[in-house]
Scaffold this active site. Structure first.
Site, PDB file in Angstrom:
ATOM      1  N   HIS A 143       5.521  -1.468  -4.765  1.00 26.07           N
ATOM      2  CA  HIS A 143       5.253  -2.225  -3.239  1.00 26.07           C
ATOM      3  C   HIS A 143       3.847  -2.767  -3.263  1.00 26.07           C
ATOM      4  O   HIS A 143       3.634  -3.757  -2.914  1.00 26.07           O
ATOM      5  CB  HIS A 143       5.484  -0.943  -2.176  1.00 26.07           C
ATOM      6  CG  HIS A 143       5.217  -1.470  -1.071  1.00 26.07           C
ATOM      7  ND1 HIS A 143       5.841  -2.285  -0.114  1.00 26.07           N
ATOM      8  CD2 HIS A 143       3.979  -1.245  -0.401  1.00 26.07           C
ATOM      9  CE1 HIS A 143       5.393  -2.313   1.004  1.00 26.07           C
ATOM     10  NE2 HIS A 143       4.136  -1.752   0.846  1.00 26.07           N
ATOM     11  N   GLU A 144       2.804  -1.679  -3.473  1.00 27.80           N
ATOM     12  CA  GLU A 144       1.451  -2.171  -3.362  1.00 27.80           C
ATOM     13  C   GLU A 144       1.028  -3.438  -4.413  1.00 27.80           C
ATOM     14  O   GLU A 144       0.211  -4.113  -3.769  1.00 27.80           O
ATOM     15  CB  GLU A 144       0.641  -0.892  -3.551  1.00 27.80           C
ATOM     16  CG  GLU A 144       0.596   0.258  -2.960  1.00 27.80           C
ATOM     17  CD  GLU A 144       0.210  -0.132  -1.432  1.00 27.80           C
ATOM     18  OE1 GLU A 144      -0.657  -1.007  -1.383  1.00 27.80           O
ATOM     19  OE2 GLU A 144       1.048   0.534  -0.431  1.00 27.80           O
ATOM     20  N   HIS A 187       1.652  -6.738  -2.842  1.00 25.75           N
ATOM     21  CA  HIS A 187       0.906  -7.418  -2.026  1.00 25.75           C
ATOM     22  C   HIS A 187      -0.141  -8.091  -2.847  1.00 25.75           C
ATOM     23  O   HIS A 187      -0.384  -9.245  -2.425  1.00 25.75           O
ATOM     24  CB  HIS A 187       0.025  -6.323  -1.299  1.00 25.75           C
ATOM     25  CG  HIS A 187       0.759  -5.444  -0.208  1.00 25.75           C
ATOM     26  ND1 HIS A 187       1.396  -6.248   0.832  1.00 25.75           N
ATOM     27  CD2 HIS A 187       0.830  -4.237  -0.128  1.00 25.75           C
ATOM     28  CE1 HIS A 187       1.859  -5.447   1.722  1.00 25.75           C
ATOM     29  NE2 HIS A 187       1.965  -4.091   1.119  1.00 25.75           N
ATOM     30  N   GLU A 211       4.752  -6.640   4.664  1.00 23.92           N
ATOM     31  CA  GLU A 211       5.251  -5.147   4.249  1.00 23.92           C
ATOM     32  C   GLU A 211       6.889  -5.426   3.687  1.00 23.92           C
ATOM     33  O   GLU A 211       7.148  -4.826   2.708  1.00 23.92           O
ATOM     34  CB  GLU A 211       5.201  -4.166   5.191  1.00 23.92           C
ATOM     35  CG  GLU A 211       3.910  -3.659   5.617  1.00 23.92           C
ATOM     36  CD  GLU A 211       3.342  -3.013   4.471  1.00 23.92           C
ATOM     37  OE1 GLU A 211       3.836  -2.237   3.770  1.00 23.92           O
ATOM     38  OE2 GLU A 211       2.123  -3.423   4.322  1.00 23.92           O
TER      39      GLU A 211
END
Length: 475
Positions: free
Chosen positions: A335-336, A339, A415
């Protein structure tokens, strides 16, 4: 009718009084709006006492009740601290606290042999006194939050001695950065001529990039211990994942966040080909001090789970694990890194710098308006630092509120996109379980008022994120 009559009467005052009144009115309007939103959410905390059916599969009743009580306490604290803040700022403005502190700074400089012509020196003394006042008045609130609320709900790991040393260290480091940067900024504005706003913007851009670059290597280690993640399966899998998406990973660190709190986190930093990943020890199940403490309590013998346990002991066993398994940690990092891959970081920097340039440009337009200084009690002088304070903090406050809301909406969108990126990496199932674990570990309350969450939540509510992952999870 009475309120509108009062507003109409205000327009009969001199311009500087109207500006001053508008600033006070807006600050109280924001406070009342925030209080209204908080009360809506507080009603949710009070009335939702049982796990809703849609949450039954992801949260047990004990954890649900713990999170409900934790958020209730935080909500109460936020109300009183917010009320104190708005009353304090109102009294400071009404009783001329800002011009008084400026004059006091002048007297301090005068006693050291610096006259009124040394405006930058006086500005630095003003900043030092203002931040010292803010630190001292905020200390009781910080102590209460740490040693009452966080302690009560099992998050605080600090001793009072550690807390005070940490607070002094933070204040010192802040001054070591704030004062030199402020002095250079004021000097650039003084000598920059008609286009000083361009030079000031470029200077703040360079400073922000430098601070982001050096923070984790030189500033953060002053407060927390960073150690390289040991060789092993987790590190290898992190490196493989980073390579698969061309993330230029150079190092992976574990930070000892557990000495302060059991809240967990993960992030990456660095520019160009020098990226590093930082994992909080509380995020990793095998590193969590909380898990080790529970598994290695002195004076206890190993025992089979469930044998002769009381209800209290069974509850502890049920909730003994903190943090995520390796597969879940990888999903969180997926997920990070999403970004990064989707350029969210770059987009946020661009938005921030466009906003910064616009603000400096408008500051250049407004700084010559003596009426603004007069509105805040500066009739005979127009110090540059005071101009920055008045314009950026007070005059721009309506714009800042709108911008903050827009960035919150954008953050939620980012997100969802980062979650979708993790899904494409085949990590939907592990991210699904990781989100549930992190929500449990941090006692996040999964039910929220729609208006409160829309205004405040930079991350989508848990159920919305899980729903977006659900189809992939079931594959």
């Amino acid at each position: 009718m009475g309120m509108w009559a009062s507003v109409d009467t205000m327009w009969n005052f001199p311009v500087e009084k109207r500006i001053f009144g508008a600033v006070l009115l807006f600050s109280w309007t924001v406070y009342l709006w925030e209080t209204f939103l908080a009360q809506r959410q507080r009603r949710i905390y009070r009335t939702t006492t049982h796990v809703p059916p849609e949450l039954a599969q992801i949260m047990d009743s004990d954890t649900f009740e713990k999170s409900r009580l934790y958020q209730l306490d935080k909500s109460t604290f936020s109300f009183w601290s917010g009320l104190y803040s708005v009353v304090e700022s109102t009294l400071i403005l009404l009783f001329g606290g800002i011009p008084y502190l400026w004059r006091l700074s002048g007297r301090v400089c005068g006693s050291a042999g610096f006259g009124p012509e040394y405006e930058i020196i006086q500005s630095l003394v003003f900043l030092l006194l203002a931040t010292l006042y803010s630190a001292l008045t905020g200390l009781p609130w910080s102590l209460y939050n740490t040693f009452v609320i966080e302690e009560k709900h099992g998050f605080n790991h600090q001793t009072l001695e550690f807390f005070l040393k940490d607070t002094i260290k933070k204040f010192t480091v802040t001054q070591c950065i704030l004062l030199p940067v402020s002095s250079l900024l004021l000097y650039i504005i003084k000598i920059g001529g008609d286009y000083f706003f361009i030079y000031a913007w470029l200077f703040t851009l360079i400073v922000s990039l430098v601070l982001v670059t050096i923070y984790a290597d030189y500033i953060a280690p002053l407060f927390d211990k960073f150690t390289p993640l040991p060789e092993g399966q987790l590190k290898q899998e992190i490196e493989v994942m980073a390579k698969s998406i061309d993330f230029p990973l150079t190092k992976v660190y574990v930070v000892e966040g557990s000495k302060r709190s059991s809240h967990s986190n993960a992030y990456f930093y660095g520019f160009f080909k020098n990226k590093r990943i930082v994992l909080f020890d509380t995020l990793l199940e095998e590193y969590s001090v909380q898990n080790k403490d529970k598994q290695e309590e002195p004076g206890t013998e190993p025992r089979n789970e469930g044998e002769g346990d009381s209800e209290e002991i069974r509850a502890k066993v049920k909730n003994k694990k903190q943090g995520c398994k390796n597969e879940e940690v990888l999903a969180v990092l997926g997920h990070e890194l999403g970004h990064w891959k989707l350029a969210h970081t770059i987009k946020n920097i661009i938005i921030s710098q466009i906003n910064s340039f616009l603000c400096f440009f408008l500051f250049a337009v407004l700084i010559g308006q003596k009426i603004l200084f007069a509105a805040f009690g500066f009739y005979d002088s127009q110090p540059t630092l005071i101009g920055l304070l008045i314009i950026f903090q007070f005059i721009f406050s309506p714009y800042n509120e709108v911008l903050s809301f827009c960035l919150t909406v954008l953050s939620r969108r980012f997100e969802f996109q980062a979650d979708a990126f993790a899904k494409k990496l085949g990590m939907a199932k592990d991210l699904y379980s990781a989100l549930i674990k992190l929500n449990k570990d941090n006692l996040g309350f999964p039910v929220s008022d729609w208006l409160f969450s829309m205004w405040h939540y930079s991350h989508p509510p848990l159920l919305e994120r899980l729903q977006a992952l659900k189809d992939k999870k079931q594959d």
